[in-house]
Design a protein around this motif. Structure first.
Motif, PDB file in Angstrom:
ATOM      1  N   GLN A 115      51.214  24.313  95.756  1.00 34.12           N
ATOM      2  CA  GLN A 115      50.279  23.515  94.964  1.00 34.12           C
ATOM      3  C   GLN A 115      49.963  22.186  95.663  1.00 34.12           C
ATOM      4  O   GLN A 115      50.727  21.700  96.501  1.00 34.12           O
ATOM      5  CB  GLN A 115      50.870  23.216  93.590  1.00 34.12           C
ATOM      6  CG  GLN A 115      51.113  24.439  92.724  1.00 34.12           C
ATOM      7  CD  GLN A 115      49.839  24.991  92.112  1.00 34.12           C
ATOM      8  OE1 GLN A 115      48.737  24.485  92.329  1.00 34.12           O
ATOM      9  NE2 GLN A 115      49.978  26.043  91.318  1.00 34.12           N
TER      10      GLN A 115
ATOM     11  N   TYR B  54      48.989  17.590  91.867  1.00 31.26           N
ATOM     12  CA  TYR B  54      49.384  18.428  90.736  1.00 31.26           C
ATOM     13  C   TYR B  54      50.900  18.382  90.551  1.00 31.26           C
ATOM     14  O   TYR B  54      51.402  18.223  89.431  1.00 31.26           O
ATOM     15  CB  TYR B  54      48.932  19.868  90.955  1.00 31.26           C
ATOM     16  CG  TYR B  54      49.453  20.827  89.911  1.00 31.26           C
ATOM     17  CD1 TYR B  54      48.852  20.910  88.660  1.00 31.26           C
ATOM     18  CD2 TYR B  54      50.555  21.644  90.176  1.00 31.26           C
ATOM     19  CE1 TYR B  54      49.348  21.786  87.690  1.00 31.26           C
ATOM     20  CE2 TYR B  54      51.057  22.506  89.218  1.00 31.26           C
ATOM     21  CZ  TYR B  54      50.446  22.580  87.984  1.00 31.26           C
ATOM     22  OH  TYR B  54      50.944  23.428  87.019  1.00 31.26           O
TER      23      TYR B  54
ATOM     24  N   SER C 240      52.054  15.277  88.841  1.00 31.62           N
ATOM     25  CA  SER C 240      51.809  15.259  87.397  1.00 31.62           C
ATOM     26  C   SER C 240      52.862  16.075  86.653  1.00 31.62           C
ATOM     27  O   SER C 240      53.284  15.697  85.549  1.00 31.62           O
ATOM     28  CB  SER C 240      50.399  15.795  87.085  1.00 31.62           C
ATOM     29  OG  SER C 240      50.303  17.183  87.350  1.00 31.62           O
TER      30      SER C 240
ATOM     31  N   ASN D  27      51.413   8.684  90.515  1.00 29.41           N
ATOM     32  CA  ASN D  27      51.236   9.867  91.357  1.00 29.41           C
ATOM     33  C   ASN D  27      51.498   9.580  92.829  1.00 29.41           C
ATOM     34  O   ASN D  27      52.235  10.307  93.502  1.00 29.41           O
ATOM     35  CB  ASN D  27      49.803  10.412  91.196  1.00 29.41           C
ATOM     36  CG  ASN D  27      49.668  11.307  89.986  1.00 29.41           C
ATOM     37  OD1 ASN D  27      50.484  11.257  89.075  1.00 29.41           O
ATOM     38  ND2 ASN D  27      48.627  12.122  89.963  1.00 29.41           N
TER      39      ASN D  27
END
Length: 237
Positions: free
Chosen positions: A48, A52, A55, A66
């Motif tokens: 990924q 992402y 998060s 982030n």
């Protein structure tokens, strides 16, 4: 089908087995905030985009932004790689064979530049001509942007160097994860899937091989010409 022009390599889990490093870094970070991090949770992040993953880690209790999370994890994994780079079986050998035959190679990874640079610098100079990392794209895998970017970079001087235009149908992408194979397939490249942490089913969109160990350049040429994906030992083994 004409001959193989280029191979575009995923990094984590494909060229190098850094996934255990990522998993350990994620677990230590989550636990430092009093949370718990399972193997199952970690495996869902394989392949990924790091935005992402950050998060998801925030959802597991990590109280950081982030970019802070991404920088922390990248530095942790890079430090582990500085001690030992865990190459995947057959990966360096296949890369060297491609280089020896003049097949151009690129790196397409969702890791950020500091980690990618550590891996590329451990290889012979010029092994990977183009490098696209997760911090230079607006959409990570499974979006095909990273592969499109790498293809564009390589295509810029391909005709000048070889006398012919770069053709996606004559390029192979090597991936190990579900997001990675989705990205590669969507880019229009012939995709070779080498499952590692994530199970990948046989599928009409990619060629499935058990390992890169023993896989040769002629095997990739055969896959490029094959109209139907195969799951078998490499012909040159």
């Amino acid at each position: 089908m004409s001959d193989l022009q280029a191979v575009f390599w995923d990094m984590d889990g494909t060229l190098v087995d850094t996934e255990p490093y990522w998993i350990a870094a994620e677990r230590e970070l989550v636990e430092s905030y009093g949370g718990a991090w399972s193997q199952e949770q970690a495996h869902l992040l394989v392949g990924q985009a790091l935005e992402y993953s950050a998060s998801v880690l925030q959802g597991a209790g990590v109280d950081m932004g982030n970019r802070e999370i991404i920088d922390h994890l990248t530095a942790d994994v890079a430090a582990r790689c500085a001690e030992r780079i865990p190459w995947r079986p057959g990966a360096r050998e296949l890369l060297q064979a491609l280089n020896d035959e003049g097949v151009r190679c690129a790196l397409v990874t969702m890791s950020f530049a500091p980690l990618a640079e550590a891996i590329v610098s451990a290889l012979p100079a010029g092994s990977l001509e183009c490098v696209v990392t997760g911090d230079v794209v607006s959409a990570g895998k499974p979006d095909p942007e990273a592969y499109h970017s790498a293809f564009t970079m390589m295509a810029a001087d391909h005709a000048q160097r070889t006398g012919e235009e770069l053709d996606r149908a004559r390029c192979i992408a090597v991936e190990d994860s579900i997001p990675g194979t989705a990205s590669a397939v969507a880019s229009g490249m012939v995709t070779v899937a080498v499952p590692h942490y994530a199970q990948l089913p046989e599928h009409g969109a990619w060629h499935l091989v058990d390992s890169l160990a023993g896989l040769g350049v002629d095997d990739l040429r055969a896959l490029l010409r094959s109209p139907v994906p195969v799951s078998a030992a490499p012909a040159s083994a």
